[in-house]
Design an enzyme around this catalytic site. Structure first.
Site, PDB file in Angstrom:
ATOM      1  N   LYS A   1     -21.579  -5.392  36.173  1.00 20.47           N
ATOM      2  CA  LYS A   1     -20.154  -5.695  36.226  1.00 20.47           C
ATOM      3  C   LYS A   1     -19.852  -7.040  35.573  1.00 20.47           C
ATOM      4  O   LYS A   1     -18.915  -7.185  34.812  1.00 20.47           O
ATOM      5  CB  LYS A   1     -19.685  -5.686  37.686  1.00 20.47           C
ATOM      6  CG  LYS A   1     -18.205  -6.009  37.866  1.00 20.47           C
ATOM      7  CD  LYS A   1     -17.347  -4.914  37.294  1.00 20.47           C
ATOM      8  CE  LYS A   1     -15.861  -5.211  37.400  1.00 20.47           C
ATOM      9  NZ  LYS A   1     -15.085  -4.352  36.476  1.00 20.47           N
TER      10      LYS A   1
ATOM     11  N   GLU B  65     -10.719   1.156  23.248  1.00 23.07           N
ATOM     12  CA  GLU B  65     -11.016   1.044  24.673  1.00 23.07           C
ATOM     13  C   GLU B  65     -11.302   2.423  25.278  1.00 23.07           C
ATOM     14  O   GLU B  65     -12.205   2.570  26.096  1.00 23.07           O
ATOM     15  CB  GLU B  65      -9.855   0.332  25.391  1.00 23.07           C
ATOM     16  CG  GLU B  65      -9.983   0.244  26.890  1.00 23.07           C
ATOM     17  CD  GLU B  65     -11.276  -0.398  27.396  1.00 23.07           C
ATOM     18  OE1 GLU B  65     -12.024  -0.989  26.603  1.00 23.07           O
ATOM     19  OE2 GLU B  65     -11.546  -0.250  28.609  1.00 23.07           O
TER      20      GLU B  65
ATOM     21  N   CYS C 251     -27.718  -9.649  38.286  1.00 22.18           N
ATOM     22  CA  CYS C 251     -28.352  -9.886  39.583  1.00 22.18           C
ATOM     23  C   CYS C 251     -27.333 -10.368  40.613  1.00 22.18           C
ATOM     24  O   CYS C 251     -26.379 -11.060  40.276  1.00 22.18           O
ATOM     25  CB  CYS C 251     -29.425 -10.950  39.449  1.00 22.18           C
ATOM     26  SG  CYS C 251     -30.663 -10.551  38.236  1.00 22.18           S
TER      27      CYS C 251
ATOM     28  N   GLU D 139     -19.378   4.375  28.330  1.00 26.37           N
ATOM     29  CA  GLU D 139     -20.098   3.649  29.377  1.00 26.37           C
ATOM     30  C   GLU D 139     -20.307   4.457  30.638  1.00 26.37           C
ATOM     31  O   GLU D 139     -21.305   4.279  31.314  1.00 26.37           O
ATOM     32  CB  GLU D 139     -19.490   2.263  29.657  1.00 26.37           C
ATOM     33  CG  GLU D 139     -18.171   2.214  30.312  1.00 26.37           C
ATOM     34  CD  GLU D 139     -17.689   0.770  30.547  1.00 26.37           C
ATOM     35  OE1 GLU D 139     -18.506  -0.106  30.863  1.00 26.37           O
ATOM     36  OE2 GLU D 139     -16.477   0.537  30.448  1.00 26.37           O
TER      37      GLU D 139
ATOM     38  N   HIS E 231     -12.442   7.920   4.866  1.00 29.94           N
ATOM     39  CA  HIS E 231     -13.235   7.056   3.988  1.00 29.94           C
ATOM     40  C   HIS E 231     -14.716   7.069   4.362  1.00 29.94           C
ATOM     41  O   HIS E 231     -15.457   6.159   3.993  1.00 29.94           O
ATOM     42  CB  HIS E 231     -12.679   5.627   4.012  1.00 29.94           C
ATOM     43  CG  HIS E 231     -11.288   5.551   3.447  1.00 29.94           C
ATOM     44  ND1 HIS E 231     -11.029   5.663   2.104  1.00 29.94           N
ATOM     45  CD2 HIS E 231     -10.078   5.440   4.044  1.00 29.94           C
ATOM     46  CE1 HIS E 231      -9.724   5.601   1.894  1.00 29.94           C
ATOM     47  NE2 HIS E 231      -9.123   5.465   3.062  1.00 29.94           N
TER      48      HIS E 231
ATOM     49  N   LYS F 184     -14.761   3.298  27.231  1.00 29.42           N
ATOM     50  CA  LYS F 184     -14.748   3.804  28.606  1.00 29.42           C
ATOM     51  C   LYS F 184     -15.554   5.088  28.703  1.00 29.42           C
ATOM     52  O   LYS F 184     -16.356   5.261  29.606  1.00 29.42           O
ATOM     53  CB  LYS F 184     -13.287   4.053  29.011  1.00 29.42           C
ATOM     54  CG  LYS F 184     -12.941   3.812  30.433  1.00 29.42           C
ATOM     55  CD  LYS F 184     -12.667   2.394  30.812  1.00 29.42           C
ATOM     56  CE  LYS F 184     -13.732   1.427  30.473  1.00 29.42           C
ATOM     57  NZ  LYS F 184     -13.366   0.056  30.567  1.00 29.42           N
TER      58      LYS F 184
ATOM     59  N   ARG G 262     -22.308  -4.982  40.995  1.00 24.89           N
ATOM     60  CA  ARG G 262     -22.632  -5.831  39.845  1.00 24.89           C
ATOM     61  C   ARG G 262     -23.632  -5.152  38.906  1.00 24.89           C
ATOM     62  O   ARG G 262     -23.761  -5.560  37.757  1.00 24.89           O
ATOM     63  CB  ARG G 262     -23.218  -7.161  40.341  1.00 24.89           C
ATOM     64  CG  ARG G 262     -22.237  -7.989  41.137  1.00 24.89           C
ATOM     65  CD  ARG G 262     -22.934  -9.156  41.814  1.00 24.89           C
ATOM     66  NE  ARG G 262     -23.459 -10.109  40.866  1.00 24.89           N
ATOM     67  CZ  ARG G 262     -22.755 -11.096  40.321  1.00 24.89           C
ATOM     68  NH1 ARG G 262     -21.501 -11.251  40.648  1.00 24.89           N
ATOM     69  NH2 ARG G 262     -23.315 -11.926  39.465  1.00 24.89           N
TER      70      ARG G 262
ATOM     71  N   ASN H 286     -30.335 -15.681  39.784  1.00 25.15           N
ATOM     72  CA  ASN H 286     -29.450 -14.967  38.857  1.00 25.15           C
ATOM     73  C   ASN H 286     -29.311 -15.856  37.630  1.00 25.15           C
ATOM     74  O   ASN H 286     -28.896 -17.008  37.753  1.00 25.15           O
ATOM     75  CB  ASN H 286     -28.087 -14.724  39.526  1.00 25.15           C
ATOM     76  CG  ASN H 286     -27.060 -14.164  38.557  1.00 25.15           C
ATOM     77  OD1 ASN H 286     -27.413 -13.626  37.509  1.00 25.15           O
ATOM     78  ND2 ASN H 286     -25.790 -14.297  38.900  1.00 25.15           N
ATOM     79  N   GLY H 287     -29.674 -15.336  36.478  1.00 26.83           N
ATOM     80  CA  GLY H 287     -29.586 -16.130  35.253  1.00 26.83           C
ATOM     81  C   GLY H 287     -30.818 -15.902  34.398  1.00 26.83           C
ATOM     82  O   GLY H 287     -31.594 -14.968  34.644  1.00 26.83           O
TER      83      GLY H 287
ATOM     84  N   TRP I 131     -31.134  -7.113  38.024  1.00 31.04           N
ATOM     85  CA  TRP I 131     -30.794  -6.399  36.780  1.00 31.04           C
ATOM     86  C   TRP I 131     -31.765  -6.932  35.747  1.00 31.04           C
ATOM     87  O   TRP I 131     -31.671  -8.088  35.333  1.00 31.04           O
ATOM     88  CB  TRP I 131     -29.339  -6.707  36.422  1.00 31.04           C
ATOM     89  CG  TRP I 131     -28.797  -5.921  35.276  1.00 31.04           C
ATOM     90  CD1 TRP I 131     -28.254  -4.666  35.341  1.00 31.04           C
ATOM     91  CD2 TRP I 131     -28.695  -6.329  33.906  1.00 31.04           C
ATOM     92  NE1 TRP I 131     -27.832  -4.276  34.092  1.00 31.04           N
ATOM     93  CE2 TRP I 131     -28.095  -5.274  33.187  1.00 31.04           C
ATOM     94  CE3 TRP I 131     -29.058  -7.477  33.202  1.00 31.04           C
ATOM     95  CZ2 TRP I 131     -27.842  -5.333  31.824  1.00 31.04           C
ATOM     96  CZ3 TRP I 131     -28.817  -7.538  31.834  1.00 31.04           C
ATOM     97  CH2 TRP I 131     -28.210  -6.464  31.171  1.00 31.04           C
TER      98      TRP I 131
HETATM   99  C1  AGP Z   1     -15.803  -2.880  30.949  1.00 34.89           C
HETATM  100  O1  AGP Z   1     -15.648  -1.565  31.297  1.00 34.89           O
HETATM  101  C2  AGP Z   1     -17.136  -3.289  30.670  1.00 34.89           C
HETATM  102  N1  AGP Z   1     -17.996  -2.982  31.737  1.00 34.89           N
HETATM  103  C3  AGP Z   1     -17.367  -4.618  29.976  1.00 34.89           C
HETATM  104  O2  AGP Z   1     -17.142  -4.355  28.632  1.00 34.89           O
HETATM  105  C4  AGP Z   1     -16.547  -5.868  30.384  1.00 34.89           C
HETATM  106  O3  AGP Z   1     -15.219  -5.684  30.056  1.00 34.89           O
HETATM  107  C5  AGP Z   1     -17.129  -7.104  29.671  1.00 34.89           C
HETATM  108  O4  AGP Z   1     -18.449  -7.297  30.069  1.00 34.89           O
HETATM  109  C6  AGP Z   1     -16.314  -8.347  29.908  1.00 34.89           C
HETATM  110  O5  AGP Z   1     -16.272  -8.691  31.247  1.00 34.89           O
HETATM  111  P1  AGP Z   1     -15.258  -9.771  31.785  1.00 34.89           P
HETATM  112  O6  AGP Z   1     -13.891  -9.230  31.564  1.00 34.89           O
HETATM  113  O7  AGP Z   1     -15.592  -9.932  33.232  1.00 34.89           O
HETATM  114  O8  AGP Z   1     -15.479 -11.026  30.988  1.00 34.89           O
END
Ligand code: AGP
Length: 610
Positions: free
Chosen positions: A605, A482, A2, A489, A505, A486, A27, A99-100, A75
C-alpha cells in the site's frame, strides 16, 4: 511495505501484537513474525506466509506469557520470502523489526564480520541488528547505540528494538520510514501507522527524525542526541475504527469506491467560499497563483495518473504549462526548475519514498512546493512548504480508488483558483465548475454506483482475457491510464492504455480476433474521433466495451459489442463517473477471477523504499 508493531503494558502482548499486525496487513506482506520480551530472554517465532500461518506456529511454540513484544509483516526486498529472512532478527542482545532499506548493508556486514559477527539470513535487517548490538556492547546504552548505528547507515529505517537485558522496554528510531507511538489504557505502542492502534486510542505521536522513542508499560518518552527528553506533539485521528473496517462490503476496495461521492464533497466543500475556491485556511499565500509560470506535478502510480488529470484542468482553465513527472525519475534526471515554478507532490499516504525524495530535491533547488496528501501529518505533508489535505478518510485497499478521485477533485479546484488569479476564467464559469464539483460530480457517481451490478455483468464477458486495451482521447486518455493500472494490479490481466488516435501508429498490430478493447467517450467534442478508432479496432476483430455519456450514445451510433451509458452531464461529472466506472470494472473483474482484491500479489500500500 513492511509493517511494524510493538507493545509494552500490563496485559499479555501477543494478542495485541497479532491484532496490530492484522490491521497492518493492508500494507502488503509475504511473511510475519513476533518476538516477546521475557525476563532476560527474548523468544522469536516467524514464518513465511500469512499471519494465520504465524499464529499456527505460535500455538505450537507455546511461548511463556509476556507483557512486551514486537511484531512485523515483511515485504521482501533483500532475500526471498522465507522463515529465515522474516523479521524479527537477532544479533547478540538485540532483537529488532525494521521497515526500510539499509543501502550500505554489504559494507557494514563486511565490517561487522571482522568483529566476529556471523550472518544467517540474506537480509539487510540482520546487519542492522548486528550494528546496534556492536554499539550496545561498547556503550551499554540503548540510545547511544541506536544513534551511533543510525549514523553509520545509509538508507531508510524505522526500527523497533528489544534489548535482552531490558525487559519491558522497546526503543525505536526512524529515518524516511513511517513510525507512530501511542499510550493507551492497556499500555504503550509503536507502529508503522495509526491503523494498528486506532482500536485502542485516537491520540498518537508521530516522532520526527533524529529522536529516539522509548516505550514501556509506564508510557512513551522521546530523547534527543544529548539524552535529554524531547517534545513530540500529540496528534489525533478524526476517523473512527469503523472507517477502517469493511462494514459489510465484500472488500475494502468496493467500500472505498462507494465512499467516493462523500469523500469528494467532504474534500471540496471546505475549500469553497461564496461558491469560489478558497485555499486560504490550508495554504496561505497560495492565492497568488498567477505568479507561477510553470507547474510540475510529481507522484507515483495512481497519484501520478491523477496528475495527468490535473495537467488537463490547469492547462485548460488557467493556461499555466504543466509537466507531470514520475517521482522516481524526477530527482535523477536533473529537472529544469526555475524560480517561478511550483512543484506539486501528490500522494495518498504521504510516505512514498520516491515522492518524498522528489520533494526534497525540489526544495534543495529552492522552488515552491505544495503537497496534496491524504494522510495527515505524513512526511510529505510535513516537509512541503504548503499542504492541502484530501479528506478521503483511511484508504485500506492496496488499489487506490477514492484517493484518486479526491486528488482529481482538488486539482480541478486548484486549477479554477489559479485561473481566477490569472483572470483566465470568467467568475460565472468558475462558479459553475465549483458547483459541479460539490453537486453534479458526486451525484453522478452515486447514480453510477447504483449500477455496480450491471458493470459486474459486463466484466464477466472479459474475465478470461489475457490482454486488454483502453482507448480514449483528451481527458479520456488520461482516465484510461488509471483504468489500465487498476485492472493490472488487482486482476492480473495485462492491459495498456492508448490515446485512441495513437493506436494506429503501432499498437494496432496487436489487435486481432476477440482482443478486448475498452473505449471511453466522455468528451463530446472528441466523440466522433473515438468512434473512428473503435471502428478501426472492430474491423480487425476486437471485442469493444464502450463507456459513453448518455448524450454521446443518443447522438451517435457507437459500433461496439457492449455499451454502458454514463448517466452524467458531459464535462467533469462524466469524467469523474468514467473514472469510477473503470475502478468498478477492475474490481469486478478481479473478484470474478476469485482473487484477493484488497491484497494483490507483490504490491504494498505504502511504498516506503526506493
Ligand atoms: C494504487 O492503486 C497503487 N497501489 C500505487 O500506484 C500508488 O498509487 C502509488 O504507490 C503511490 O502511492 P501514494 O499515493 O501513497 O504516494
Amino acid at each position: 511495505m513492511c509493517g511494524i508493531i510493538g507493545f509494552s503494558g500490563a496485559t499479555p502482548a501477543l494478542p495485541l501484537l497479532l491484532d496490530g499486525l492484522r490491521a497492518l496487513e493492508y500494507r502488503g506482506y509475504d511473511s510475519a513474525g513476533v518476538a516477546l520480551s521475557g525476563d532476560g530472554a527474548t523468544f522469536t517465532v516467524k514464518s513465511r506466509g500469512r499471519i494465520d500461518t504465524l499464529e499456527e506456529k505460535l500455538k505450537a511454540a507455546d511461548l511463556p506469557p509476556a507483557l512486551c513484544g514486537i511484531g512485523h509483516t515483511r515485504w521482501a526486498t533483500h532475500g526471498e520470502p522465507s522463515d529465515l529472512n522474516s523479521h524479527p532478527h537477532t544479533a547478540g542482545a538485540v532483537t529488532l523489526v525494521h521497515n526500510g532499506i539499509i543501502e550500505n548493508y554489504a559494507a557494514l556486514a563486511h565490517r561487522l564480520t571482522l568483529s566476529g559477527y556471523k550472518f544467517h539470513s540474506e537480509t539487510d535487517t540482520e546487519v542492522g541488528a548486528a550494528l546496534i548490538d556492536f554499539y550496545y556492547r561498547l556503550s551499554g546504552d540503548p540510545q547511544n547505540s541506536l544513534f551511533a548505528a543510525a549514523d553509520d547507515i545509509r538508507g531508510s529505517f524505522a526500527f523497533g528494538v528489544l534489548f535482552e537485558d531490558r525487559p519491558g522496554e522497546i526503543y525505536a528510531i526512524r529515518r524516511d520510514s513511517p513510525l507512530i507511538a501511542a499510550h493507551t489504557e492497556k499500555g504503550s505502542f509503536i507502529a508503522s501507522d495509526v491503523t494498528a492502534v486506532i482500536e485502542h486510542t485516537s491520540e498518537y505521536f508521530r516522532p520526527r527524525e533524529g529522536i529516539i522513542v522509548k516505550i514501556s508499560a509506564g508510557g512513551v518518552e522521546f530523547f534527543d542526541r544529548e539524552g535529554q527528553k524531547a517534545d513530540c506533539e500529540t496528534e489525533r485521528v478524526d476517523w473512527s475504527v469503523s472507517r477502517a473496517q469493511r462494514s459489510g462490503y465484500a472488500h475494502f476496495m468496493l467500500k472505498e469506491i462507494f465512499e467516493e461521492p462523500e469523500a469528494i464533497r467532504k474534500t471540496v466543500s471546505p475549500r469553497l467560499s461564496g461558491g469560489l475556491p478558497d485555499f486560504g485556511k490550508d495554504a496561505p499565500g497560495l492565492a497568488e497563483l498567477s505568479r507561477f509560470r510553470r507547474i510540475h506535478i510529481v507522484g507515483c502510480g495512481t497519484a501520478m495518473h491523477a496528475g495527468l488529470m490535473g495537467k488537463i484542468f490547469i492547462e485548460k482553465f488557467a493556461r499555466i504549462p504543466v509537466c507531470v513527472e514520475i517521482a522516481s525519475e524526477f530527482r535523477y534526471r536533473d529537472p529544469i526548475l526555475e524560480p517561478h515554478d511550483l512543484v506539486i507532490l501528490l500522494s495518498q499516504s504521504g510516505e512514498t519514498a520516491d515522492t518524498l525524495a522528489a520533494l526534497r530535491h525540489a526544495k534543495s533547488r529552492g522552488v515552491a512546493t505544495l503537497a496534496i496528501v491524504n494522510v495527515i501529518g505524513s512526511s510529505v505533508a510535513r516537509e512541503a512548504d504548503r499542504v492541502i489535505y484530501t479528506l478521503a478518510g483511511p484508504e485500506i485497499a492496496v488499489a487506490s480508488t477514492k484517493a484518486y478521485s479526491v486528488q482529481c477533485a482538488i486539482l480541478a479546484l486548484f486549477a479554477v483558483s489559479a485561473a481566477l488569479s490569472k483572470k483566465a476564467l470568467p467568475e460565472p464559469t468558475a462558479r459553475r465548475i465549483c458547483e459541479s464539483l460539490v453537486n453534479a460530480v458526486p451525484d453522478s457517481i452515486a447514480r453510477l454506483l447504483a449500477k455496480s451490478e450491471r458493470i459486474c455483468a459486463l466484466a464477466r464477458n472479459y474475465t478470461d482475457c489475457e490482454d486488454l486495451f483502453f482507448i480514449g482521447r483528451g481527458i479520456d486518455s488520461a482516465l484510461c491510464t488509471e483504468g489500465s493500472l487498476k485492472l493490472k494490479e488487482i486482476s492480473y490481466i495485462h492491459s495498456e492504455a492508448y490515446p485512441a488516435g495513437e493506436l494506429k501508429h503501432g499498437t494496432i498490430s496487436l489487435i486481432t480476433d476477440g482482443v478486448p478493447v475498452i473505449a471511453l467517450i466522455t468528451e463530446t467534442s472528441l466523440c466522433e474521433k473515438v468512434i473512428s478508432a473503435v471502428r478501426e479496432v472492430r474491423s480487425r476483430g476486437a471485442r469493444v466495451l464502450c463507456f459513453a455519456t448518455r448524450e454521446a450514445a443518443r447522438d451517435h451510433t457507437i459500433p461496439c459489442d457492449d455499451l454502458f451509458e454514463l448517466d452524467a452531464p458531459s464535462g467533469l461529472p462524466a469524467a469523474f463517473c468514467a473514472a469510477t466506472a473503470l475502478q468498478l470494472f477492475a474490481y469486478h473483474a478481479a473478484a470474478l477471477r476469485g482473487l484477493d482484491v484488497d491484497k494483490p500479489r507483490n504490491l504494498a500500500k505504502s511504498v516506503t523504499v526506493e
